[in-house]
Design a protein around this motif. Structure first.
Motif, PDB file in Angstrom:
ATOM      1  N   ASN A 153     -10.334   2.775  -5.772  1.00 59.76           N
ATOM      2  CA  ASN A 153      -9.410   1.814  -6.372  1.00 59.76           C
ATOM      3  C   ASN A 153     -10.152   0.692  -7.095  1.00 59.76           C
ATOM      4  O   ASN A 153      -9.851  -0.482  -6.923  1.00 59.76           O
ATOM      5  CB  ASN A 153      -8.512   1.263  -5.237  1.00 59.76           C
ATOM      6  CG  ASN A 153      -7.406   0.377  -5.735  1.00 59.76           C
ATOM      7  OD1 ASN A 153      -6.924   0.550  -6.860  1.00 59.76           O
ATOM      8  ND2 ASN A 153      -7.015  -0.576  -4.906  1.00 59.76           N
ATOM      9  N   ASP A 195      -3.700  -4.851  -6.101  1.00 63.44           N
ATOM     10  CA  ASP A 195      -2.978  -4.147  -5.032  1.00 63.44           C
ATOM     11  C   ASP A 195      -3.986  -3.256  -4.318  1.00 63.44           C
ATOM     12  O   ASP A 195      -4.517  -2.314  -4.904  1.00 63.44           O
ATOM     13  CB  ASP A 195      -1.863  -3.319  -5.703  1.00 63.44           C
ATOM     14  CG  ASP A 195      -0.988  -2.574  -4.694  1.00 63.44           C
ATOM     15  OD1 ASP A 195      -1.383  -2.468  -3.510  1.00 63.44           O
ATOM     16  OD2 ASP A 195       0.080  -2.078  -5.117  1.00 63.44           O
ATOM     17  N   PHE A 196      -4.293  -3.587  -3.070  1.00 68.61           N
ATOM     18  CA  PHE A 196      -5.320  -2.802  -2.374  1.00 68.61           C
ATOM     19  C   PHE A 196      -5.067  -2.743  -0.879  1.00 68.61           C
ATOM     20  O   PHE A 196      -4.350  -3.574  -0.318  1.00 68.61           O
ATOM     21  CB  PHE A 196      -6.718  -3.368  -2.653  1.00 68.61           C
ATOM     22  CG  PHE A 196      -6.885  -4.850  -2.405  1.00 68.61           C
ATOM     23  CD1 PHE A 196      -7.162  -5.326  -1.133  1.00 68.61           C
ATOM     24  CD2 PHE A 196      -6.772  -5.763  -3.450  1.00 68.61           C
ATOM     25  CE1 PHE A 196      -7.335  -6.688  -0.904  1.00 68.61           C
ATOM     26  CE2 PHE A 196      -6.937  -7.129  -3.225  1.00 68.61           C
ATOM     27  CZ  PHE A 196      -7.216  -7.586  -1.953  1.00 68.61           C
ATOM     28  N   ASN A 197      -5.644  -1.728  -0.257  1.00 66.42           N
ATOM     29  CA  ASN A 197      -5.589  -1.567   1.201  1.00 66.42           C
ATOM     30  C   ASN A 197      -6.918  -2.000   1.800  1.00 66.42           C
ATOM     31  O   ASN A 197      -7.970  -1.776   1.203  1.00 66.42           O
ATOM     32  CB  ASN A 197      -5.326  -0.100   1.555  1.00 66.42           C
ATOM     33  CG  ASN A 197      -3.958   0.349   1.082  1.00 66.42           C
ATOM     34  OD1 ASN A 197      -2.986  -0.392   1.183  1.00 66.42           O
ATOM     35  ND2 ASN A 197      -3.880   1.566   0.546  1.00 66.42           N
ATOM     36  N   LEU A 230      -8.077   6.781  -8.196  1.00 70.72           N
ATOM     37  CA  LEU A 230      -6.620   6.678  -8.302  1.00 70.72           C
ATOM     38  C   LEU A 230      -6.246   6.395  -9.756  1.00 70.72           C
ATOM     39  O   LEU A 230      -7.061   5.852 -10.510  1.00 70.72           O
ATOM     40  CB  LEU A 230      -6.118   5.538  -7.406  1.00 70.72           C
ATOM     41  CG  LEU A 230      -6.239   5.766  -5.901  1.00 70.72           C
ATOM     42  CD1 LEU A 230      -5.997   4.458  -5.147  1.00 70.72           C
ATOM     43  CD2 LEU A 230      -5.254   6.836  -5.444  1.00 70.72           C
TER      44      LEU A 230
HETATM   45  C1  LIG Z   1      -2.412   1.917   0.247  1.00 68.48           C
HETATM   46  O1  LIG Z   1      -1.838   2.591   1.339  1.00 68.48           O
HETATM   47  C2  LIG Z   1      -0.488   3.005   1.079  1.00 68.48           C
HETATM   48  C3  LIG Z   1       0.068   3.568   2.364  1.00 68.48           C
HETATM   49  O2  LIG Z   1      -0.784   4.554   2.844  1.00 68.48           O
HETATM   50  C4  LIG Z   1      -0.490   4.007  -0.062  1.00 68.48           C
HETATM   51  O3  LIG Z   1       0.835   4.367  -0.363  1.00 68.48           O
HETATM   52  C5  LIG Z   1      -1.114   3.367  -1.280  1.00 68.48           C
HETATM   53  O4  LIG Z   1      -1.225   4.288  -2.320  1.00 68.48           O
HETATM   54  C6  LIG Z   1      -2.496   2.840  -0.961  1.00 68.48           C
HETATM   55  N1  LIG Z   1      -2.976   2.070  -2.110  1.00 68.48           N
HETATM   56  C7  LIG Z   1      -4.214   2.183  -2.559  1.00 68.48           C
HETATM   57  C8  LIG Z   1      -4.555   1.346  -3.745  1.00 68.48           C
HETATM   58  O5  LIG Z   1      -5.067   2.876  -2.050  1.00 68.48           O
END
Ligand SMILES: *[C@@H]1O[C@H](CO)[C@@H](O)[C@H](O)[C@H]1NC(C)=O
Ligand SMILES: *[C@@H]1O[C@H](CO)[C@@H](O)[C@H](O)[C@H]1NC(C)=O
Ligand SMILES: *[C@@H]1O[C@H](CO)[C@@H](O)[C@H](O)[C@H]1NC(C)=O
Ligand SMILES: *[C@@H]1O[C@H](CO)[C@@H](O)[C@H](O)[C@H]1NC(C)=O
Ligand SMILES: *[C@@H]1O[C@H](CO)[C@@H](O)[C@H](O)[C@H]1NC(C)=O
Ligand SMILES: *[C@@H]1O[C@H](CO)[C@@H](O)[C@H](O)[C@H]1NC(C)=O
Ligand SMILES: *[C@@H]1O[C@H](CO)[C@@H](O)[C@H](O)[C@H]1NC(C)=O
Ligand SMILES: *[C@@H]1O[C@H](CO)[C@@H](O)[C@H](O)[C@H]1NC(C)=O
Ligand SMILES: *[C@@H]1O[C@H](CO)[C@@H](O)[C@H](O)[C@H]1NC(C)=O
Ligand SMILES: *[C@@H]1O[C@H](CO)[C@@H](O)[C@H](O)[C@H]1NC(C)=O
Ligand SMILES: *[C@@H]1O[C@H](CO)[C@@H](O)[C@H](O)[C@H]1NC(C)=O
Ligand SMILES: *[C@@H]1O[C@H](CO)[C@@H](O)[C@H](O)[C@H]1NC(C)=O
Ligand SMILES: [Cu+2]
Length: 560
Positions: free
Chosen positions: A93, A116-118, A551
């Protein structure tokens, strides 16, 4: 939702939780970052500075490991903006990484972009900062990632926590300072003060309102999250009369050790435990430069106050005992104490073998500059290549296969070998220019030796790699010897981090596994050297699996 996250202090809540399954979905933390200009006064000077939400330092991002964080950045300032979430791995990402013209085009005045990140597999202290021009001088803040719900720290739980952001302050507009340096081809003016949480402290004029105080209760333990957000200065940090226990660096737990001062380069973070166990009083917290090369530096001391509860504020604080600015010995002994925690829960996954061996020299030089004062300008290079900024984001160019933006021929070692750190210093040799990157195969293991050189001057350089943590497997003074030095590498519990200092006239060896596809910037975190071209980027290829590829870009990714 709040019910689930209750600490369970109420019996009623416990009863409810028994009937509702604990949520498995991570929380979404949303922040609005408005880039606004605000007049701020320090050292008897008022000036407009670029801020987030009018705050200096900017707001802290609080999240838990596993959370998704969405930060909508809206730019109301006259400058282009981009924000980097320093140390967050941004798995697949890169779109949310932030360095301007590397992973995105800037957020133009009047526009917005949502990062937007995890947060996956990381917890601890990181930070965010502007990654364009020198705007990070005032656009920065802390990122605090708590462990997952119910997971404790692997050290005594503190009574309270505090963030201490170390910075640099210029009385003049920092963009004017940068532009003047570029026009002269010389180092820009030094900062006028160091700061702790934006405040220089009582050793500076007009500091009455500009001193940060941390109140503590006797007998309690505090977790200090220390961040070096300075532009150009490595810093020593100390608390008068107190020892500190270092427990985490760059959001990775480390083997705890006790010290009376820490060394922290721009880009790094350090968490320490501090026990308020001394005679109740007032003690200076202090930060000052470390510089062991013949290079001018802002050596002024920023102070804050550790204030024991109940002690009158008229009591004079005890002065700190900082290492001397040129104390190489303290610095190298301190760095040798840093080791990964390396427990079953927090293992150090050091690559034991490596597929790629890279050897990059760090050099300074003087290139022609027809418009500059003396017709020359200072420059910096890796393997004698001064990085030329592209006009569009490198990640876009890679993802959409846009030709002519960069080349993939960055050399794995210098074209010409020489006695890199031999005396005397070597005069200017000039550098070559290019936007040249290196391709890394997906999931390959990489060893990179960064070697300082005597070109113009030796100097310490804190290198930061985006998208990854790496292991610092070795460090030394003089020239790296490929026949002798690897045998001394620590492959068991080396420190894991995202920014590492290459010692003055020495080398640092790092290892990492290239398992995060994308375009990842690597650069000196001294802004003056980054400006001079001390930077490059890695293109990490996609793997075969669907969760091993970059992504797709977000819809609101800023266009150029
Ligand atoms: C973050 O995690 C969510 C839930 O698993 C997922 O839908 C989303 O695509 C993820 N976002 C990224 C940027 O990786
Ligand atoms: C900041 O102060 C200057 C005067 O020192 C004033 O001209 C300017 O309008 C102020 N700017 C803002 C954004 O408040
Ligand atoms: C970001 O904030 C701006 C300004 O408030 C707003 O117009 C925009 O819709 C927001 N974007 C998102 C994705 O929320
Ligand atoms: C830099 O410092 C010099 C010497 O003190 C001063 O004349 C000049 O105005 C400063 N430049 C800026 C942009 O503040
Ligand atoms: C700090 O630690 C050193 C070395 O362990 C010890 O000698 C010293 O007494 C300690 N100082 C304080 C204030 O606890
Ligand atoms: C700081 O630098 C100034 C010159 O720039 C020098 O006069 C002074 O002695 C230095 N202070 C320390 C503590 O090294
Ligand atoms: C460090 O600086 C001090 C004061 O400027 C000087 O006396 C000393 O020789 C320097 N030490 C080294 C190792 O250069
Ligand atoms: C540029 O020229 C001035 C005046 O001749 C001189 O003082 C200065 O040292 C020169 N700077 C560089 C970097 O050559
Ligand atoms: C490199 O320079 C150092 C210091 O000047 C010297 O001791 C060393 O012998 C030189 N090495 C080679 C291979 O010439
Ligand atoms: C770097 O490149 C320049 C320009 O091609 C060349 O003149 C110089 O000798 C090179 N320097 C080194 C250390 O290889
Ligand atoms: C990367 O390589 C290692 C070692 O060969 C292997 O254990 C791991 O599963 C690979 N990871 C991926 C995502 O392919
Ligand atoms: C802002 O960024 C855009 C897109 O890269 C560029 O065209 C423009 O010149 C930049 N504006 C300034 C003031 O640098
Ligand atoms: Cu540098």
């Amino acid at each position: 939702m709040a019910l689930y996250f209750s600490t369970g202090s109420s019996l009623l809540f416990i009863a409810i939780i028994a009937f509702i399954p604990f949520p498995t979905e991570a929380a979404i933390k949303k922040y609005q970052f408005d880039v606004v200009v605000k007049n701020v006064s320090r050292l008897c000077h008022a000036k407009p500075i670029v801020t987030i939400n009018g705050r200096f330092p900017g707001p802290t991002i609080y999240a838990r490991e596993g959370d998704r964080v969405i930060i909508n950045v809206t730019n109301y300032a006259q400058y282009n903006m981009s924000i980097h979430w320093h140390g967050l791995k941004q798995f697949r990402n890169g779109w949310a990484d932030g360095p301007a013209y590397i992973t995105q085009c800037p957020i133009k005045s009047g526009s917005s972009y949502s990062y937007d990140f995890n947060i996956t597999g990381q917890r601890g202290t990181l930070w965010w900062h502007a990654h364009i021009l020198w705007l990070r001088a005032t656009v920065y803040g802390a990122i605090v990632i708590m462990p997952k719900e119910g997971v404790l720290y692997p050290f005594p739980q503190p009574h309270q926590e505090a963030e201490l952001l170390l910075g640099e302050w210029w009385n003049e507009d920092v963009e004017a300072v940068e532009n003047q340096g570029n026009m002269l081809g010389l180092p820009p003016n030094m900062s006028d003060a160091h700061t702790i949480n934006g405040k220089p402290g009582p050793l500076f004029p007009c500091s009455d309102k500009h001193t940060y105080a941390l109140e503590v209760e006797w007998g309690k333990t505090y977790l200090l999250r220390i961040i070096n957000a300075a532009l150009n200065d490595e810093l020593f940090f100390t608390v008068a009369g107190h020892n500190m226990t270092v427990v985490e660096i760059d959001a990775v737990y480390c083997k705890p050790f006790t010290t009376d001062a820490i060394l922290i380069t721009p880009g790094q973070t350090t968490n320490v435990l501090l026990q308020a166990n001394q005679a109740p009083g007032r003690y200076f917290i202090a930060a000052r430069s470390f510089m062991d090369a013949p290079v001018p530096v802002d050596n002024k001391t920023a102070t804050a106050i550790l204030q024991y509860k109940g002690v009158p504020t008229t009591v004079l604080p005890l002065l700190p005992n900082l290492p001397a600015p040129n104390d190489t010995n303290f610095a190298s002994k301190y760095l040798q104490k840093l080791k990964s925690l390396n427990t079953p829960q927090y293992p150090a996954k050091v690559p034991l073998t490596t597929d790629r061996h890279l050897f990059y020299t760090i050099g300074l030089g003087m290139n022609p500059c027809p418009n500059c004062l003396n017709g020359t300008k200072l420059t910096a290079s890796l393997n004698n290549i001064t990085f030329v900024m592209p006009k569009i984001g490198l990640l876009q160019a890679h993802y959409f296969n846009i030709k002519g933006v960069f080349r993939l021929d960055f050399p794995d070692k210098p074209m010409t070998a020489f006695n890199y750190t031999g005396a005397p210093l070597t005069a200017n040799l000039g550098t070559s220019l290019g936007t040249r990157l290196t391709k890394l195969a997906y999931n390959s293991t990489v060893e990179l030796v960064l070697q300082d050189t005597n070109l113009l001057t030796v100097e310490s350089h804190p290198f930061h790699l985006h998208g990854y943590n790496f292991f610092v497997v070795g460090q030394g003074i003089g020239n790296f010897d490929p026949n002798i030095d690897p045998a001394k590498f620590n492959l068991v519990d080396p420190p894991e981090r995202n920014t590492v200092g290459v010692p003055t006239g020495g080398w640092t060896a790092i290892r990492f596994r290239a398992d995060n596809p994308g375009v990842w910037f690597m650069h000196c975190h001294l802004e003056v050297h980054t400006t001079w071209g001390l930077k490059m980027a890695f293109v990490v290829e996609n793997g075969d699996g669907p969760d091993q590829t970059i992504l797709p870009p977000p819809k609101d990714l800023p266009p150029c």
